[in-house]
Design a protein around this motif. Sequence first.
Motif, PDB file in Angstrom:
ATOM      1  N   ARG A 119      46.067 -34.882  43.530  1.00  0.00           N
ATOM      2  CA  ARG A 119      47.002 -34.678  43.725  1.00  0.00           C
ATOM      3  C   ARG A 119      48.004 -35.514  43.294  1.00  0.00           C
ATOM      4  N   LEU A 120      48.241 -36.505  43.006  1.00  0.00           N
ATOM      5  CA  LEU A 120      48.962 -38.011  42.841  1.00  0.00           C
ATOM      6  C   LEU A 120      48.756 -38.099  41.613  1.00  0.00           C
ATOM      7  N   ARG A 121      47.136 -38.063  41.109  1.00  0.00           N
ATOM      8  CA  ARG A 121      46.505 -38.239  39.654  1.00  0.00           C
ATOM      9  C   ARG A 121      47.119 -36.931  38.831  1.00  0.00           C
ATOM     10  N   ASN A 122      47.023 -35.862  39.166  1.00  0.00           N
ATOM     11  CA  ASN A 122      47.836 -34.750  38.272  1.00  0.00           C
ATOM     12  C   ASN A 122      49.368 -34.742  38.723  1.00  0.00           C
ATOM     13  N   ASP A 123      49.889 -34.956  39.769  1.00  0.00           N
ATOM     14  CA  ASP A 123      51.454 -35.730  39.583  1.00  0.00           C
ATOM     15  C   ASP A 123      51.799 -36.297  38.898  1.00  0.00           C
ATOM     16  N   ARG A 124      50.898 -37.789  38.699  1.00  0.00           N
ATOM     17  CA  ARG A 124      50.767 -38.948  37.368  1.00  0.00           C
ATOM     18  C   ARG A 124      50.644 -38.432  36.771  1.00  0.00           C
ATOM     19  N   GLN A 125      50.139 -37.310  36.377  1.00  0.00           N
ATOM     20  CA  GLN A 125      49.843 -36.631  34.561  1.00  0.00           C
ATOM     21  C   GLN A 125      50.918 -36.163  34.426  1.00  0.00           C
ATOM     22  N   SER A 126      52.021 -35.408  35.353  1.00  0.00           N
ATOM     23  CA  SER A 126      53.156 -34.436  34.844  1.00  0.00           C
ATOM     24  C   SER A 126      53.990 -35.117  34.672  1.00  0.00           C
ATOM     25  N   TYR A 127      54.459 -36.342  34.820  1.00  0.00           N
ATOM     26  CA  TYR A 127      55.238 -37.286  35.310  1.00  0.00           C
ATOM     27  C   TYR A 127      55.336 -38.040  34.065  1.00  0.00           C
ATOM     28  N   VAL A 128      53.873 -38.684  33.334  1.00  0.00           N
ATOM     29  CA  VAL A 128      53.475 -38.870  33.035  1.00  0.00           C
ATOM     30  C   VAL A 128      53.871 -38.227  31.312  1.00  0.00           C
ATOM     31  N   ALA A 129      53.237 -37.127  31.394  1.00  0.00           N
ATOM     32  CA  ALA A 129      53.272 -36.133  30.389  1.00  0.00           C
ATOM     33  C   ALA A 129      54.926 -35.698  29.644  1.00  0.00           C
ATOM     34  N   LEU A 130      55.945 -35.847  31.087  1.00  0.00           N
ATOM     35  CA  LEU A 130      57.206 -35.274  30.313  1.00  0.00           C
ATOM     36  C   LEU A 130      58.006 -36.284  30.391  1.00  0.00           C
ATOM     37  N   SER A 131      57.929 -37.753  30.892  1.00  0.00           N
ATOM     38  CA  SER A 131      57.943 -38.580  30.700  1.00  0.00           C
ATOM     39  C   SER A 131      58.116 -38.882  29.032  1.00  0.00           C
ATOM     40  N   ARG A 132      56.856 -38.796  28.415  1.00  0.00           N
ATOM     41  CA  ARG A 132      56.677 -38.922  27.131  1.00  0.00           C
ATOM     42  C   ARG A 132      57.630 -37.632  26.376  1.00  0.00           C
ATOM     43  N   GLN A 133      57.231 -36.955  26.499  1.00  0.00           N
ATOM     44  CA  GLN A 133      57.976 -36.290  25.559  1.00  0.00           C
ATOM     45  C   GLN A 133      59.173 -35.958  25.486  1.00  0.00           C
ATOM     46  N   LEU A 134      60.424 -36.845  26.733  1.00  0.00           N
ATOM     47  CA  LEU A 134      61.708 -36.801  26.935  1.00  0.00           C
ATOM     48  C   LEU A 134      61.673 -38.289  25.798  1.00  0.00           C
ATOM     49  N   VAL A 135      60.910 -39.024  25.798  1.00  0.00           N
ATOM     50  CA  VAL A 135      60.678 -40.239  24.628  1.00  0.00           C
ATOM     51  C   VAL A 135      60.805 -39.492  23.413  1.00  0.00           C
ATOM     52  N   GLN A 136      59.794 -38.810  23.355  1.00  0.00           N
ATOM     53  CA  GLN A 136      59.812 -38.179  21.427  1.00  0.00           C
ATOM     54  C   GLN A 136      61.425 -37.337  21.270  1.00  0.00           C
ATOM     55  N   ALA A 137      61.540 -36.886  22.232  1.00  0.00           N
ATOM     56  CA  ALA A 137      62.786 -35.703  22.312  1.00  0.00           C
ATOM     57  C   ALA A 137      64.336 -36.840  22.305  1.00  0.00           C
ATOM     58  N   GLN A 138      64.038 -38.175  22.694  1.00  0.00           N
ATOM     59  CA  GLN A 138      65.370 -38.249  23.434  1.00  0.00           C
ATOM     60  C   GLN A 138      65.821 -39.205  22.229  1.00  0.00           C
ATOM     61  N   PHE A 139      64.476 -40.312  22.592  1.00  0.00           N
ATOM     62  CA  PHE A 139      64.405 -41.429  21.920  1.00  0.00           C
ATOM     63  C   PHE A 139      64.412 -41.600  19.944  1.00  0.00           C
ATOM     64  N   VAL A 140      63.542 -40.960  19.379  1.00  0.00           N
ATOM     65  CA  VAL A 140      62.816 -41.116  17.999  1.00  0.00           C
ATOM     66  C   VAL A 140      63.591 -39.669  17.265  1.00  0.00           C
ATOM     67  N   LEU A 141      63.499 -38.656  17.692  1.00  0.00           N
ATOM     68  CA  LEU A 141      63.673 -37.266  17.153  1.00  0.00           C
ATOM     69  C   LEU A 141      65.599 -37.727  17.135  1.00  0.00           C
ATOM     70  N   ARG A 142      65.308 -37.886  18.715  1.00  0.00           N
ATOM     71  CA  ARG A 142      67.715 -38.023  18.460  1.00  0.00           C
ATOM     72  C   ARG A 142      67.642 -36.379  18.829  1.00  0.00           C
ATOM     73  N   ASP A 143      66.978 -34.996  19.711  1.00  0.00           N
ATOM     74  CA  ASP A 143      66.969 -34.096  19.212  1.00  0.00           C
ATOM     75  C   ASP A 143      67.705 -33.555  20.890  1.00  0.00           C
ATOM     76  N   ARG A 144      68.951 -33.353  20.628  1.00  0.00           N
ATOM     77  CA  ARG A 144      69.602 -32.872  21.689  1.00  0.00           C
ATOM     78  C   ARG A 144      69.578 -31.415  22.632  1.00  0.00           C
ATOM     79  N   GLU A 145      68.917 -30.653  21.736  1.00  0.00           N
ATOM     80  CA  GLU A 145      68.338 -29.469  22.313  1.00  0.00           C
ATOM     81  C   GLU A 145      67.400 -29.552  23.002  1.00  0.00           C
ATOM     82  N   LEU A 146      66.211 -30.285  22.227  1.00  0.00           N
ATOM     83  CA  LEU A 146      65.077 -30.600  22.919  1.00  0.00           C
ATOM     84  C   LEU A 146      65.255 -31.363  24.140  1.00  0.00           C
TER      85      LEU A 146
END
Length: 105
Positions: free
Chosen positions: A28-55
């Motif tokens: 459960r902890l591993r799956n939980d961590r994977q969810s947090y890491v995956a979503l954090s990476r998506q946020l890094v890409q959307a917010q800091f790299v692409l600067r896509d406000r909608e995404l």
Amino acid sequence: MPPILQAASQSIRDLLRTPGAQSFDECRLRNDRQSYVALSRQLVQAQFVLRDRELTTRLWQDVAHREMDLGRIINLLYCCASPEDDEAMRWIDEGYLALINRKDP
């Protein structure tokens, strides 16, 4: 049963306990961590790299909808210099989890 036998019996039960309960928590902890890491990476890409406000907005709404720990997401976003590095993300996440009390609301 004498106390010494009760203690020995408990020790033996602990040794013979199936790893199912422990592995479930670890899984459960591993799956939980994977969810947090995956979503954090998506946020890094959307917010800091692409600067896509909608995404970025949609991803933050997903965080809220899933009732994820905002502090944990923010910690992963701002404390890890290399979000593509699994080991670095795990280390940062473990550091955050060590600081909080999981029983707090």
